[in-house]
Design an enzyme around this catalytic site. Structure first.
Site, mmCIF file in Angstrom:
data_model
loop_
_atom_site.group_PDB
_atom_site.id
_atom_site.type_symbol
_atom_site.label_atom_id
_atom_site.label_comp_id
_atom_site.label_asym_id
_atom_site.label_seq_id
_atom_site.Cartn_x
_atom_site.Cartn_y
_atom_site.Cartn_z
ATOM 1 N N TYR A 142 0.849 -1.185 0.000
ATOM 2 C CA TYR A 142 0.000 0.000 0.000
ATOM 3 C C TYR A 142 0.889 1.241 0.000
ATOM 4 O O TYR A 142 1.833 1.331 0.793
ATOM 5 C CB TYR A 142 -0.905 0.007 1.233
ATOM 6 C CG TYR A 142 -1.838 1.196 1.330
ATOM 7 C CD1 TYR A 142 -1.640 2.177 2.308
ATOM 8 C CD2 TYR A 142 -2.899 1.354 0.458
ATOM 9 C CE1 TYR A 142 -2.487 3.264 2.407
ATOM 10 C CE2 TYR A 142 -3.764 2.446 0.547
ATOM 11 C CZ TYR A 142 -3.555 3.398 1.525
ATOM 12 O OH TYR A 142 -4.383 4.474 1.630
ATOM 13 N N ASP A 237 9.349 3.108 -0.445
ATOM 14 C CA ASP A 237 8.271 3.776 0.286
ATOM 15 C C ASP A 237 8.495 3.495 1.771
ATOM 16 O O ASP A 237 8.147 2.426 2.272
ATOM 17 C CB ASP A 237 6.908 3.271 -0.176
ATOM 18 C CG ASP A 237 5.784 3.944 0.608
ATOM 19 O OD1 ASP A 237 4.611 3.732 0.257
ATOM 20 O OD2 ASP A 237 6.069 4.677 1.576
ATOM 21 N N LYS A 265 4.149 9.753 8.626
ATOM 22 C CA LYS A 265 4.073 9.210 9.995
ATOM 23 C C LYS A 265 5.118 9.782 10.958
ATOM 24 O O LYS A 265 4.979 10.906 11.449
ATOM 25 C CB LYS A 265 4.150 7.683 9.914
ATOM 26 C CG LYS A 265 2.980 7.075 9.108
ATOM 27 C CD LYS A 265 3.011 5.577 9.070
ATOM 28 C CE LYS A 265 2.058 5.023 8.045
ATOM 29 N NZ LYS A 265 0.658 5.030 8.453
HETATM 30 P P1 KE4 Z 1 -0.971 8.434 4.421
HETATM 31 O O1 KE4 Z 1 -1.488 9.136 3.189
HETATM 32 O O2 KE4 Z 1 -2.046 7.592 5.095
HETATM 33 O O3 KE4 Z 1 -0.260 9.394 5.385
HETATM 34 O O4 KE4 Z 1 0.189 7.430 3.973
HETATM 35 C C1 KE4 Z 1 -0.113 6.480 2.987
HETATM 36 C C2 KE4 Z 1 0.878 5.336 3.087
HETATM 37 C C3 KE4 Z 1 1.913 5.262 2.179
HETATM 38 N N1 KE4 Z 1 2.829 4.269 2.233
HETATM 39 C C4 KE4 Z 1 2.770 3.325 3.207
HETATM 40 C C5 KE4 Z 1 3.811 2.253 3.234
HETATM 41 C C6 KE4 Z 1 1.741 3.356 4.167
HETATM 42 O O5 KE4 Z 1 1.688 2.399 5.122
HETATM 43 C C7 KE4 Z 1 0.775 4.386 4.120
HETATM 44 C C8 KE4 Z 1 -0.375 4.462 5.110
HETATM 45 N N2 KE4 Z 1 -0.434 3.447 6.089
HETATM 46 C C9 KE4 Z 1 -1.750 3.109 6.576
HETATM 47 C C10 KE4 Z 1 -1.599 1.986 7.595
HETATM 48 N N3 KE4 Z 1 -1.251 0.762 6.990
HETATM 49 C C11 KE4 Z 1 -2.467 4.298 7.133
HETATM 50 C C12 KE4 Z 1 -3.673 3.970 7.965
HETATM 51 C C13 KE4 Z 1 -4.915 4.480 7.333
HETATM 52 O O6 KE4 Z 1 -5.048 4.359 6.099
HETATM 53 O O7 KE4 Z 1 -5.756 5.018 8.104
#
Ligand code: KE4
Length: 428
Positions: A142, A237, A265
């Site tokens: 993801y 990533d 994060k």
């Molecule tokens: P955000 O747009 O949610 O800040 O980041 C996206 C993203 C990008 N790359 C990786 C490897 C990520 O894990 C994420 C977001 N992680 C999820 C949890 N697995 C966020 C939780 C959510 O979607 O509420």
């Protein structure tokens, strides 16, 4: 009705699914989400006064725990002089300098407001600098919700049962090619079949959105070598692994160089921050000094920088934190394995650094297909058993447990005891 249930009922009237991010809705585990009022250290408190040991940690940002006094002070001291100016501030310079100091192979950084934005921008930069259109990603990884990345995505997209989101046009998805994590041959086949057309391979150095799947020995270096052979860029990533696996992130932890790295994060310390970074030759292609456009009203927001920079400074001033977190995560992983064996429950536990994930399957989980063999109904029961005992885990099988430096020995002992009882309950 509990206060959380009352709030959720109201929330569902004005927020899609009652939440601002799908995974929070507990749909993969059943029941209703707890509305949190306070976090302190490794614990959170919900609206009904129930306290939990927190292993979500805002999905990674709270690497040194909630409400760290130094971070709160930095935020307060900064915000009393104004929240946002849309003009450069010294803190943005200090933040970028700190990241360049901590992370190998990067010379420049651009701040954005989320991991999604960081990945979207890095992908555009890769396409803009190579003049190529196609991107290779891995099924089950993801990278946020930009259109090109919502193809075979993991995390919440997985548990929605619709890995390819509605609304993503064929045009947006057609240049996204899908490989299999830990399978270099699947990458080579795509690179050969799309010779000279692949701008970048994007990978989570540890796949932490299909649970936690570590890279096999040689996998990341193999991607590096394939990208060099084909003139494609390698994008790590590191939204989850950045500053978590080591001060220098996965590049330091695994000793493999990426061309571009994306962050989120931890670099926000709990505030909305993302970033992408790389060598000057690539980053100077970004507007206003280059032809790849990217912008953001609140990018580099000084209050967010104060939080993130303070957290990074604590991590570099106390690098023993990484050993502490890894030891804590290994302690939990070992006890989960013992409890599962003791109670005859099929369980695989993957652990890398401060990340871990129990899967309810006989199959060792080293790829996405294996991760999907997990009994998600059993995970849901385990989740609720743990929640009822005061341990707050990710409300989905396809997420990670995030251990922080704030988790105490008492927390760990409590957690493994609750896990032993919860696993025993599964057998009934
Ligand atoms: P955000 O747009 O949610 O800040 O980041 C996206 C993203 C990008 N790359 C990786 C490897 C990520 O894990 C994420 C977001 N992680 C999820 C949890 N697995 C966020 C939780 C959510 O979607 O509420």
């Amino acid at each position: 009705m509990t206060k959380s249930e009352q709030l959720f009922e109201r929330a569902c009237k004005v927020l899609p699914g009652g939440v601002n991010s799908p995974v929070r809705a507990f749909r993969a585990v059943g029941g209703k989400p707890r509305f949190i009022v306070k976090g302190l250290g490794s614990h959170v408190l919900d609206e009904d006064g129930l306290e939990y040991i927190d292993y979500v940690g805002s999905w990674g940002p709270m690497v040194i725990g909630h409400s760290h006094p130094d971070i709160l002070k930095a935020v307060y001291d900064r915000m009393v002089n104004g929240l946002s100016f849309g003009a450069p501030t010294a803190l943005e310079v200090e933040m970028a300098e700190k990241m360049v100091e901590m992370v190998p192979h990067i010379e420049m950084v651009r701040m954005v407001n989320s991991g999604t934005e960081a990945v979207m921008s890095a992908v555009r930069l890769a396409r803009g600098t190579t003049g190529r259109d196609k991107i290779i990603k891995f099924e089950g990884c993801y990278h946020g919700h930009s259109d090109a990345m919502l193809v075979g995505a993991g995390s919440g997209a997985l548990t929605q049962g619709e890995p390819d989101s509605k609304g993503v046009t064929r045009g947006a998805a057609q240049d996204t090619l899908m490989a299999q994590y830990n399978d270099l041959a699947s990458v080579e086949r795509l690179l050969d079949a799309n010779h000279g057309q692949v701008a970048a391979v994007i990978v989570e150095p540890v796949a932490a959105n299909m649970g936690v799947v570590p890279p096999k020995d040689g996998f990341l270096q193999g991607l590096r070598d394939l990208c060099d052979k084909h003139g494609s860029l390698l994008i790590f990533d590191e939204v989850i692994t950045g500053f978590r696996l080591a001060a220098g992130g996965a590049q330091e932890y695994f000793g493999v160089r990426a061309d571009l790295v994306t962050y989120g994060k931890i670099i926000g310390g709990g505030m909305p921050v993302g970033a992408y970074a790389g060598p000057r030759t690539l980053m100077e292609q970004v507007a206003p000094c280059g032809p790849v456009y990217q912008a953001g009203t609140l990018s580099g927001n000084p209050v967010a920088m104060a939080a993130g920079l303070t957290q990074l400074r604590i991590l570099t001033d106390h690098t023993e934190i990484y050993t502490v977190m890894e030891t804590s995560a290994r302690y939990i992983a070992n006890h989960l394995r013992e409890s599962a064996k003791q109670h005859g429950v099929a369980m695989q536990v993957n652990q890398v650094g401060s990340l871990l994930c129990p899967y309810f399957t006989e199959t060792p989980v080293d790829c996405f297909a294996a991760a999907k063999t997990s009994d998600t109904k059993k995970y849901a029961k385990y989740f609720n058993e743990m929640l009822s005992r005061g341990v707050y885990l990710a409300p989905s099988q396809f997420e990670a447990m995030f251990v922080s430096s704030a988790h105490t020995q008492k927390d760990l002992a409590f957690t493994v005891q609750a896990a032993e009882e919860s696993i025993a309950a599964l057998g009934n």
